[in-house]
Design a protein around this motif. Structure first.
Motif, PDB file in Angstrom:
ATOM      1  N   GLN A   1     -15.270   8.203 -24.587  1.00 45.35           N
ATOM      2  CA  GLN A   1     -16.705   8.488 -24.518  1.00 45.35           C
ATOM      3  C   GLN A   1     -17.495   7.277 -24.031  1.00 45.35           C
ATOM      4  O   GLN A   1     -18.622   7.035 -24.412  1.00 45.35           O
ATOM      5  N   HIS A   2     -16.842   6.507 -23.131  1.00 40.98           N
ATOM      6  CA  HIS A   2     -17.537   5.432 -22.427  1.00 40.98           C
ATOM      7  C   HIS A   2     -17.451   5.724 -20.932  1.00 40.98           C
ATOM      8  O   HIS A   2     -16.533   6.394 -20.462  1.00 40.98           O
ATOM      9  N   TRP A   3     -18.402   5.161 -20.168  1.00 39.07           N
ATOM     10  CA  TRP A   3     -18.423   5.403 -18.732  1.00 39.07           C
ATOM     11  C   TRP A   3     -17.271   4.647 -18.061  1.00 39.07           C
ATOM     12  O   TRP A   3     -17.045   3.470 -18.330  1.00 39.07           O
ATOM     13  N   HIS A   4     -16.591   5.364 -17.164  1.00 40.25           N
ATOM     14  CA  HIS A   4     -15.507   4.759 -16.375  1.00 40.25           C
ATOM     15  C   HIS A   4     -15.779   5.022 -14.899  1.00 40.25           C
ATOM     16  O   HIS A   4     -16.113   6.152 -14.507  1.00 40.25           O
ATOM     17  N   HIS A   5     -15.607   3.977 -14.119  1.00 35.54           N
ATOM     18  CA  HIS A   5     -15.854   4.062 -12.675  1.00 35.54           C
ATOM     19  C   HIS A   5     -14.576   4.482 -11.951  1.00 35.54           C
ATOM     20  O   HIS A   5     -13.493   3.944 -12.210  1.00 35.54           O
ATOM     21  N   VAL A   6     -14.697   5.445 -11.039  1.00 33.19           N
ATOM     22  CA  VAL A   6     -13.563   5.938 -10.265  1.00 33.19           C
ATOM     23  C   VAL A   6     -13.963   5.962  -8.793  1.00 33.19           C
ATOM     24  O   VAL A   6     -15.066   6.396  -8.446  1.00 33.19           O
TER      25      VAL A   6
END
Length: 1313
Positions: free
Chosen positions: A271-276
């Motif tokens: 539930q944390h932002w992850h960059h893809v």
């Protein structure tokens, strides 16, 4: 104000505004500067804290450079459970944090942690270099200390947790946060909703496409993207067990759901932002997840593919393809979804006709609150009271956990009424429930498996009056139950994770390991436990917990294990399994193999197959190579798929013959071997009859070959000639059959001839393919052979420099070994101290030095403080002999090894800084301060597998000389059996001239099988003439010299009794004989006076004619004689007649042709000859058997059959006849990779071996007789035989086993590791 002044002021204001605008809008790369202070303008409601000392010490006063209230925030109690929280009001890009102590006090922080959140819950700890969580604080109350984040953080809430503070004060803090506004487009998907984008057909294909997004979710599986293009190809990006997987599909899906291209990331369901970011370039795909990027080659079908439909959060199947994850749509939020430069969420917000929304898609992120708790160490525990409802006898407890540990206590409570306890714990990654009572044996239930995989797992306990059950992951198949009642009451205390300090041991006992991991969704009778109340000390008790966050870290993603090492982990550490990789060390960094055959040779190894790792710790894999170690050179032999002589017939239908050669080594291995070798060569042969090779200089070449690195280049010259010359060897020497052509075959004769030679230009090697073009005419015939690639001379191994001044040094560019650094070299010196190597950074450094005559020190600093690794040698290191040093530093440990002394290691600090950051020049042999310089030689210096060219740099550096002579002091002991070490410019060699042995180390025996008619007589003529073979006839032996002593050594194997082994005659009817008597005992007979009888010295060792190999050593000095057989005790004798052996005539092995002067018994024995095997025969410095076998032009007379053989072992097979080697997985752990490998081709049948031996013997006897009468030299016989074999019908005269200089000079043995 005058008009002119107003205009001037207006212009000034305009210029100032423009400057401010430019300065405010210009950052790195033209980006907006993001460093505005954010705290000073926040309202009081934006500040919260765990506690406050008083109203004037509240969090609202925690603003940098402000003096209101008590001058800052101070909590009620100074401990590590305190925190200060700031709400920025909206998600903000944060770039820096500054701290300051409380004004006018002795209260300040010296270290702290930073936490970030979007919601005020589910905090995430910010780390430096993904390892160190602590940030440096202040040293006084007034100075502002700013820390710039390596990467900006986007968050709404920041929480600062004090770790340490001024020991004479308390926690005191003023704070500032720097950053700027953050804007984004967000879409929320509920697991049933999705978006479908139909992208415009591009007018032309582009070499680059990209998709970028951010996502956050609590679900560990779901489809993120599904991109479809032309020809029914698709790419699907799915989240599976917290990892991102990229699949490629075409048409109807395979049963396995498509081809997995790449997998990246871990624990992405937090539930944390992850960059893809997914990029398709012309030749490969790049997948980036947060900071990590992995590259994969583009499948051929996607080389000119582009997207026309993009499904987001689900797969909209059209019936041809099966979804990768059936019925698993994405449930969570996406942000800033960009296709190249197209904002797709923005299009969806605008209800673009390109976008179709399915289900309920909203454009704000729903943030489910899930409060987790982290059990960090062995002191962690959580205590909760029981419920009043438990008096009814029905109890349920449920929780979810995730961990990497195989063992740990989840829950325990006591049964006071039954004097027992219940333990719910992990053991071997299985869930176990143990119920112990005072009067009964413990009852255990077990369920689940693999529960240490880092995923969330649920556990449910249900107690009824007559039934207990435990279920894992809501799987009925993973439920264990029993009928034992467990009476729980409201007084029952539940302990999760561990027990408090043993003040009340009766209340909580933990015989198992403590739990390290995360828990969430703790429920008692279906009531969720409010962990925020626990954090505020309003419910239960706890210690050493991180509440409202899960601090699990995947230490294996990305993996620090190199070269295919397998990574496993626990909560606090990771481990690399290096088995089967060919590497060793904490991170599988260092190769277990040597980097060349030269290095193997100088460890005392002989010819054989070895695994060679040409770049050490570099990326090139080890390879199996045949090392042919001769007396003067060490050859690396790389085979290809066709080294035999290949015959080709003419064919009218085919104008050309094409041959391609596949080498046993990969391309990068070949390039590295050729590059580091001093010389490489490849034999090429072309046998022809009416088949031209290159044609005239003016005409187009009929044939050519392709060679060189990579795909290679077309070459039109042949072996023995120069590149570009369009000649063969005979043309270069002006010896061709037809002087008008430059190749023998170009004469186009109607008879067999050949062009052969060596290709020696490394830039053109290896030969990759061959095209032969003059084979279509009637009567054309040809055969070709391309030998293996052979290289010798390791430029890296002997690259050395001599430092003759303490102030001298060599400098090289900065060493880059941020995460893994290995340094190896050899040195020799007479000085007791000196710095070998040093490289500095701003704070970091690395250094290796000789601190005393017996100690080497490896020191470094990566930001955690200086560390030292020391090796104390038991022998002096300043003895002017070569000593090896190997230092390695990685994220887990530092290691130092000196020679074969025990290695020293130093573990890296847990969660410390891991990157070694250097920026100065690398100094070799000294330091930047020119102090403590090294005096002596440094050789073969390698950093991370790359050799530094010390010699080239030394040529232009004062005080340093290239090269370093003097190797025999270190390697001379490798020369065996009286071999003499000879110095060379690069290395050494063993001169075996005075030895009865040969080979690289004078280790290879000269053995021969004798028949009763065989005689080997080494003649010492009078007057003595120096033989051309100086190694066969020593200058110390003359016919008129009187010997007062002898040294005799030989090995024999026989079943004959009696038998004469060795006979030495003189011109004065004196003799010496060594024989086996009729009692199978060894006798030594001396007749040193012509008028006296021989003295007989008999050994007490018996049964010497038993067909086994025995070794005899005889030494005489005057009248003292000693004799030793095998490992038996030495026997001593004394002569009584005379001590002088005058005018030696000959040394004879086997049958003695002339028996003048011998007594009848010895004459009869001499006429019988010797039947068996003799090996390593040496009389003083004469080696008669070696001279007979190796130097037929020496003064040796051989009569009868003499067959070279091996007395101590069976016949050895050709290693290339049928290679059988073991893979790395077959290696026993204790095997030294430097040892020669065991021959894999041996005969197990004595009968077959005997028959073969008889056949070979008969054949060789016939050949020997023919050679005796046809010519005096074997080469002459071979030439005569070849010419005689050319009949008039032009039969092919060349054997498929063509002679080639590429054949090893030693008996080749096949070995395996």
């Amino acid at each position: 104000m005058p008009l002119r002044s107003k205009r001037l002021a207006g212009i000034t204001a305009l210029i100032a505004s423009l400057l401010l605008l430019l300065l405010g809008s210009c950052g790195t790369g033209g980006e907006e500067v993001c460093d505005s202070p954010l705290v000073s303008s926040l309202p009081p409601s934006s500040f919260r804290s765990s506690s406050q000392l008083s109203s004037s010490h509240g969090p609202v006063f925690a603003k940098v450079n402000r003096r209101e209230g008590a001058g800052g925030w101070s909590p009620l109690v100074s401990d590590r459970y305190q925190w200060l929280e700031v709400d920025l009001g909206r998600r903000t890009r944060i770039t820096a944090v500054a701290t300051q102590g409380r004004y006018g006090s002795s209260d300040w922080l010296t270290a702290y942690l930073l936490m970030f959140s979007d919601t005020g819950h589910n905090w995430r700890q910010h780390r430096q270099e993904d390892s160190l969580g602590a940030f440096p604080g202040n040293s006084n109350a007034d100075t502002v200390v700013q820390y710039k984040l390596e990467q900006p953080v986007v968050a709404r809430f920041l929480r600062l947790i004090p770790l340490d503070w001024n020991p004479t004060g308390r926690i005191g803090l003023r704070l500032e946060i720097y950053g700027c506004r953050y804007t984004s487009d967000v879409a929320n998907f509920d697991g049933r909703s999705s978006l479908v984008y139909r992208l415009s057909v591009r007018p032309s294909w582009t070499a680059k496409e990209s998709i970028a997004l951010k996502f956050k979710t609590l679900e560990n599986s779901g489809t993120l993207l599904h991109a479809e293009g032309q020809r029914d190809h698709s790419l699907t990006l799915v989240l599976d067990k917290g990892r991102l997987l990229l699949y490629h599909q075409q048409g109807v899906s395979s049963p396995h759901g498509g081809q997995l291209l790449v997998s990246l990331g871990s624990l992405l369901d937090d539930q944390h932002w992850h960059h893809v970011k997914l990029e398709r370039l012309s030749t490969h795909l790049n997948l980036t997840v947060d900071k990590n990027t992995q590259q994969v080659s583009v499948p051929a079908e996607l080389s000119r593919w582009h997207i026309h439909t993009l499904g987001v959060a689900a797969v909209q199947s059209h019936g041809l393809q099966k979804p990768i994850l059936s019925n698993r749509n994405f449930h969570g939020c996406l942000e800033n979804l960009l296709y190249s430069d197209l904002n797709l969420i923005g299009l969806a917000k605008q209800s673009s006709p390109q976008v179709t929304a399915v289900g309920n898609v909203t454009f704000s992120c729903a943030e489910p609150v899930s409060v987790a708790v982290t059990f960090t160490d062995s002191h962690s525990f959580l205590q909760l009271p029981g419920l009043t409802s438990w008096s009814s006898g029905v109890v349920s407890v449920a929780l979810q956990f995730r961990t990497w540990n195989k063992a740990g206590l989840l829950l325990t409570f006591t049964l006071p009424q039954q004097d027992g306890a219940v333990h719910l714990y992990l053991n071997e990654a299985r869930l176990r429930l143990q119920i112990s009572k005072a009067v009964r044996a413990p009852l255990e239930l077990s369920t689940g498996s693999g529960l240490n995989d880092g995923q969330w797992h649920s556990v449910e306990l249900h107690f009824r009056q007559d039934r207990l059950s435990v279920t894992v992951d809501r799987d009925e198949g993973a439920t264990a139950q029993t009928s034992i009642p467990l009476p729980l009451t409201s007084d029952t205390q539940l302990f999760f994770g561990g027990c408090p300090p043993q003040k009340n041991a009766e209340e909580c006992r933990n015989p198992f390991a403590v739990f390290q991991g995360c828990m969430r969704l703790l429920t008692l009778d279906d009531q969720l436990v409010d962990l925020i109340r626990v954090q505020q000390r309003q419910l239960g008790n706890y210690s050493h917990l991180q509440i409202d966050m899960c601090g699990i870290i995947d230490r294996c993603s990305p993996s620090h294990c190199e070269h295919g090492g397998r990574c496993t982990q626990t909560w606090s550490a990771f481990h690399c399994n290096c088995s089967d990789s060919g590497y060793r060390g904490a991170t599988c960094h260092s190769s277990i193999y040597e980097q060349s055959c030269e290095a193997y040779k100088h460890k005392g190894n002989t010819s054989g197959h070895y695994y060679v790792d040409v770049d050490g710790s570099g990326p090139i894999k080890p390879q199996l190579i045949y090392c042919n170690m001769t007396e003067d050179r060490t050859w690396m032999v790389i085979q290809h798929n066709n080294t035999e002589l290949t015959r080709i017939q003419s064919s009218p239908e085919k104008n050309q013959h094409f041959a391609h050669f596949d080498y046993s080594s990969e391309e990068e291995q070949l390039a590295a071997i050729i590059g580091q070798s001093e010389h490489c060569e490849q034999q090429v042969s072309y046998h022809c009859r009416r088949s031209r090779l290159l044609n005239t200089q003016e005409g187009a070449p009929f044939s050519w070959w392709v060679g060189g690195p990579g795909a290679g280049q077309v070459q039109t010259y042949w072996g023995g000639a120069l590149p570009g010359s369009r000649q063969c060897a005979c043309g270069l020497k002006d010896e061709c059959l037809d002087s008008s052509h430059y190749c023998n075959c170009d004469a186009d004769y109607d008879q067999w001839t050949d062009d052969s030679g060596l290709l020696i230009h490394k830039e053109s090697l290896p030969v990759r393919s061959l095209v032969l073009g003059d084979l279509h005419r009637p009567g054309s015939e040809a055969a070709y052979r391309v030998g293996p690639l052979r290289c010798h001379g390791d430029k890296n191994f002997w690259n050395a420099a001599f430092f003759d001044k303490e102030t001298s040094y060599l400098h090289f560019p900065t060493f880059h070994g941020e995460l893994n650094a290995d340094i190896s070299f050899l040195f020799k010196t007479t000085s007791s101290s000196g710095v070998f190597l040093e490289n500095l950074g701003i704070k970091d450094f690395i250094r290796i030095e000789l601190s005393s005559s017996t100690e080497v020190v490896f020191s470094f600093d990566v930001g955690n403080g200086p560390l030292e690794v020391r090796v104390e040698a038991s022998l002096p290191l300043d003895d002017n002999r070569w000593h090896s040093v190997r230092a390695e530093r990685n994220v887990k440990e530092a290691l130092l090894r000196v020679d074969d002394f025990p290695a020293a290691t130093q573990e890296a600090p847990a969660d410390g800084l891991i990157h070694l950051q250097l920026n100065s020049q690398l100094f070799i042999g000294g330091t930047a301060s020119r102090q403590k310089g090294f005096l002596g030689c440094i050789r073969s210096l390698q950093l991370n597998g790359v050799t530094l060219d010390l010699e080239e740099r030394a040529k232009i550096t004062p005080g340093v000389r290239p090269g370093c002579p003097g190797h025999c002091s270190s390697y001379g002991l490798l020369c065996q059996n009286q071999g003499r070490c000879v110095e060379k410019a690069s290395g050494f060699s063993c001169d075996c001239g005075q030895s009865a042995y040969t080979g690289a180390f004078c280790h290879k025996e000269f053995s021969a099988s004798f028949k009763s008619t065989t005689s080997v007589a080494y003649i010492l003529k009078e007057p003595f003439e120096v033989s051309r073979n100086s190694s066969a006839v020593p200058s110390s032996i003359y016919s008129d010299v009187t010997l007062r002593g002898e040294s005799i050594s030989l090995s024999f194997r026989t079943s004959q009794s009696p038998a004469l082994l060795l006979y030495v005659s003189s011109f004065y009817r004196e003799y010496l004989s060594l024989l086996i008597n009729k009692h199978d005992e060894l006798e030594l007979r001396y007749k040193l006076h012509s008028s006296r009888d021989a003295e007989v010295l008999s050994s007490r060792v018996m049964n010497l004619a038993d067909g086994r190999l025995h070794t005899v050593t005889v030494k005489r000095l005057a009248d003292s004689v000693s004799m030793q057989i095998d490992q038996s005790a030495r026997e001593d004798f004394n002569l009584t007649s005379d001590v002088e052996f005058n005018s030696i005539k000959s040394v004879i092995l086997g049958r003695v042709q002339e028996s003048d002067g011998l007594d009848a018994e010895l004459a009869g024995l001499a006429s019988l000859g010797f039947t068996g095997c003799l090996s390593g025969v040496r009389f003083n410095s004469i080696s008669p058997l070696k001279a007979a076998l190796l130097h037929p032009d020496s003064p040796v007379i051989v009569t009868g059959p003499l067959v070279q053989s091996s007395c101590g072992s069976s016949s050895e097979a050709d290693p290339y006849a049928a290679e059988t080697t073991h893979s790395l997985s077959d290696q026993p752990d204790s095997l030294d990779p430097g040892q020669p490998l065991v021959n894999a081709i041996r005969s197990d049948s004595a009968l077959i071996g005997g028959v073969i031996a008889v056949v070979i013997f008969v054949t060789l006897c016939a050949l020997a007789v023919m050679a005796r009468f046809i010519c005096t030299r074997k080469e002459t016989y071979r030439n005569q035989e070849m010419k005689a074999a050319q009949p008039e019908d032009h039969e092919f005269p060349f054997s498929s086993q063509a002679d080639s200089p590429s054949a090893p000079s030693e008996n080749q043995k096949e070995y395996f590791i």
